[in-house]
Design a protein around this motif. Structure first.
Motif, PDB file in Angstrom:
ATOM      1  N   GLY A   1      13.763  26.072  -1.623  1.00  0.00           N
ATOM      2  CA  GLY A   1      13.729  25.926  -0.293  1.00  0.00           C
ATOM      3  C   GLY A   1      14.250  26.998   0.492  1.00  0.00           C
ATOM      4  O   GLY A   1      14.648  28.025   0.183  1.00  0.00           O
ATOM      5  N   SER A   2      13.751  26.798   1.933  1.00  0.00           N
ATOM      6  CA  SER A   2      14.214  28.059   2.557  1.00  0.00           C
ATOM      7  C   SER A   2      15.356  28.140   3.390  1.00  0.00           C
ATOM      8  O   SER A   2      15.952  26.923   3.406  1.00  0.00           O
ATOM      9  N   MET A   3      15.730  29.221   3.662  1.00  0.00           N
ATOM     10  CA  MET A   3      17.083  29.229   4.431  1.00  0.00           C
ATOM     11  C   MET A   3      16.845  28.918   5.974  1.00  0.00           C
ATOM     12  O   MET A   3      15.735  28.687   6.328  1.00  0.00           O
ATOM     13  N   ASP A   4      17.947  28.606   6.488  1.00  0.00           N
ATOM     14  CA  ASP A   4      17.790  27.933   7.747  1.00  0.00           C
ATOM     15  C   ASP A   4      18.701  28.562   8.787  1.00  0.00           C
ATOM     16  O   ASP A   4      19.748  29.246   8.510  1.00  0.00           O
ATOM     17  N   ASP A   5      18.423  28.239  10.184  1.00  0.00           N
ATOM     18  CA  ASP A   5      19.270  28.589  11.108  1.00  0.00           C
ATOM     19  C   ASP A   5      19.897  27.454  11.808  1.00  0.00           C
ATOM     20  O   ASP A   5      19.439  26.454  12.606  1.00  0.00           O
ATOM     21  N   PHE A   6      21.347  27.427  11.496  1.00  0.00           N
ATOM     22  CA  PHE A   6      21.933  26.025  11.871  1.00  0.00           C
ATOM     23  C   PHE A   6      21.867  25.667  13.465  1.00  0.00           C
ATOM     24  O   PHE A   6      21.864  24.781  13.844  1.00  0.00           O
ATOM     25  N   GLY A   7      21.694  26.793  14.240  1.00  0.00           N
ATOM     26  CA  GLY A   7      21.720  26.627  15.671  1.00  0.00           C
ATOM     27  C   GLY A   7      20.412  25.794  16.170  1.00  0.00           C
ATOM     28  O   GLY A   7      20.369  25.262  17.150  1.00  0.00           O
ATOM     29  N   THR A   8      19.214  26.048  15.336  1.00  0.00           N
ATOM     30  CA  THR A   8      18.123  25.431  15.721  1.00  0.00           C
ATOM     31  C   THR A   8      17.605  24.577  14.653  1.00  0.00           C
ATOM     32  O   THR A   8      16.477  24.129  14.568  1.00  0.00           O
TER      33      THR A   8
ATOM     34  N   GLU B   1      16.228  17.906  12.032  1.00  0.00           N
ATOM     35  CA  GLU B   1      15.929  16.816  11.086  1.00  0.00           C
ATOM     36  C   GLU B   1      14.745  17.048  10.210  1.00  0.00           C
ATOM     37  O   GLU B   1      14.673  17.043   8.916  1.00  0.00           O
ATOM     38  N   MET B   2      13.437  17.506  10.758  1.00  0.00           N
ATOM     39  CA  MET B   2      12.422  17.697  10.213  1.00  0.00           C
ATOM     40  C   MET B   2      12.427  18.957   9.349  1.00  0.00           C
ATOM     41  O   MET B   2      11.940  18.807   8.166  1.00  0.00           O
ATOM     42  N   ASP B   3      13.138  20.109   9.673  1.00  0.00           N
ATOM     43  CA  ASP B   3      13.348  20.878   8.754  1.00  0.00           C
ATOM     44  C   ASP B   3      13.996  20.676   7.446  1.00  0.00           C
ATOM     45  O   ASP B   3      13.474  21.011   6.273  1.00  0.00           O
ATOM     46  N   LEU B   4      14.877  19.773   7.601  1.00  0.00           N
ATOM     47  CA  LEU B   4      15.440  19.235   6.488  1.00  0.00           C
ATOM     48  C   LEU B   4      14.782  18.429   5.523  1.00  0.00           C
ATOM     49  O   LEU B   4      14.827  18.638   4.315  1.00  0.00           O
TER      50      LEU B   4
ATOM     51  N   GLY C   1      23.175  30.013   6.666  1.00  0.00           N
ATOM     52  CA  GLY C   1      21.740  29.941   6.297  1.00  0.00           C
ATOM     53  C   GLY C   1      21.276  28.818   5.246  1.00  0.00           C
ATOM     54  O   GLY C   1      20.360  28.838   4.952  1.00  0.00           O
ATOM     55  N   ALA C   2      22.465  28.320   4.520  1.00  0.00           N
ATOM     56  CA  ALA C   2      22.248  27.487   3.429  1.00  0.00           C
ATOM     57  C   ALA C   2      22.743  26.211   3.671  1.00  0.00           C
ATOM     58  O   ALA C   2      23.046  25.386   2.588  1.00  0.00           O
ATOM     59  N   THR C   3      22.892  25.468   4.895  1.00  0.00           N
ATOM     60  CA  THR C   3      22.913  24.066   5.030  1.00  0.00           C
ATOM     61  C   THR C   3      22.166  23.108   4.363  1.00  0.00           C
ATOM     62  O   THR C   3      22.730  22.255   3.599  1.00  0.00           O
ATOM     63  N   GLY C   4      20.810  23.383   4.686  1.00  0.00           N
ATOM     64  CA  GLY C   4      19.996  22.561   3.834  1.00  0.00           C
ATOM     65  C   GLY C   4      20.057  22.493   2.349  1.00  0.00           C
ATOM     66  O   GLY C   4      20.104  21.643   1.852  1.00  0.00           O
ATOM     67  N   GLY C   5      20.433  23.706   1.984  1.00  0.00           N
ATOM     68  CA  GLY C   5      20.367  24.087   0.514  1.00  0.00           C
ATOM     69  C   GLY C   5      21.700  23.403  -0.118  1.00  0.00           C
ATOM     70  O   GLY C   5      21.678  22.697  -1.001  1.00  0.00           O
TER      71      GLY C   5
END
Length: 200
Positions: free
Chosen positions: A66-73, A76-79, A121-125
């Protein structure tokens, strides 16, 4: 035992395949390599995989990323994009695979350290890994015919530090043999509903 390993060509999958092939019959599967092909984001592909593999005693899935993420942007679709593979793909391996595994068979899924140790950067993870843990706890109660399910939650592995280390500052690497041992323990014991953490 006859064991199906999904993601056998990856870092963890390679180690597991080497360890288990000494005593068991191994069928490897992956998106672009292995004895069989599978796209775990597709229910149809997962079903076809089990039909082609035939009856197996265990199924291990390490084909997760899974990709890292930017919480500010983060959206739902990213998740949902990340969930499609690592979460729902592994969930479908159990939901579909339960009808193909031999009696007393075993599933071993793969989560990760961010379920327990949040990081930028790992909220989705964290969300996906935590959901996998909850799924395994529930599935272990629901599975029939003596089927078992466990999940291994590894930290960053020594073999991956060169490529992934900068992404996970402050995490102590864990030895590959410790991670492999966790999968072997899950296969060769009678445990079920366990979250096997291998953290540094």
């Amino acid at each position: 035992m006859k064991i199906l390993i999904i993601g056998a060509s990856g870092t963890i999958g390679t180690g597991i395949t080497g360890a288990l092939s000494e005593k068991h019959e191994i069928i490897t599967a992956g998106r672009s390599s292995g004895d069989l092909r599978v796209d775990i984001t597709s229910k149809k592909s997962v079903k076809q995989l089990f039909e082609e593999a035939g009856p197996v005693d265990a199924c291990i899935c390490t084909a997760t990323s899974g990709s890292m993420d930017d919480f500010g942007t983060l959206t739902e679709m990213d998740l949902l994009i990340n969930m499609k593979g690592k979460l729902l793909g592994q969930v479908n391996i159990v939901l579909i695979g339960q009808h193909y595994l031999n009696e007393n068979g075993c599933f071993i899924l793969t989560s990760g350290i961010f379920a327990d140790r949040p990081a930028k950067g790992a909220t989705g993870g964290g969300l996906i890994n935590g959901a996998l843990h909850s799924f395994v706890l529930s599935a272990a109660v629901e599975l029939q015919r003596g089927l078992r399910v466990n999940v291994v939650s590894p930290g960053i592995i020594e073999d991956s530090v060169k490529d992934s280390g900068p992404v996970f500052p402050g995490l102590r690497p864990v030895a590959m043999n410790g991670v492999v041992d966790a999968y072997v323990k899950s296969i060769e014991s009678d445990i079920s509903g366990n979250i096997i953490r291998v953290y540094g």
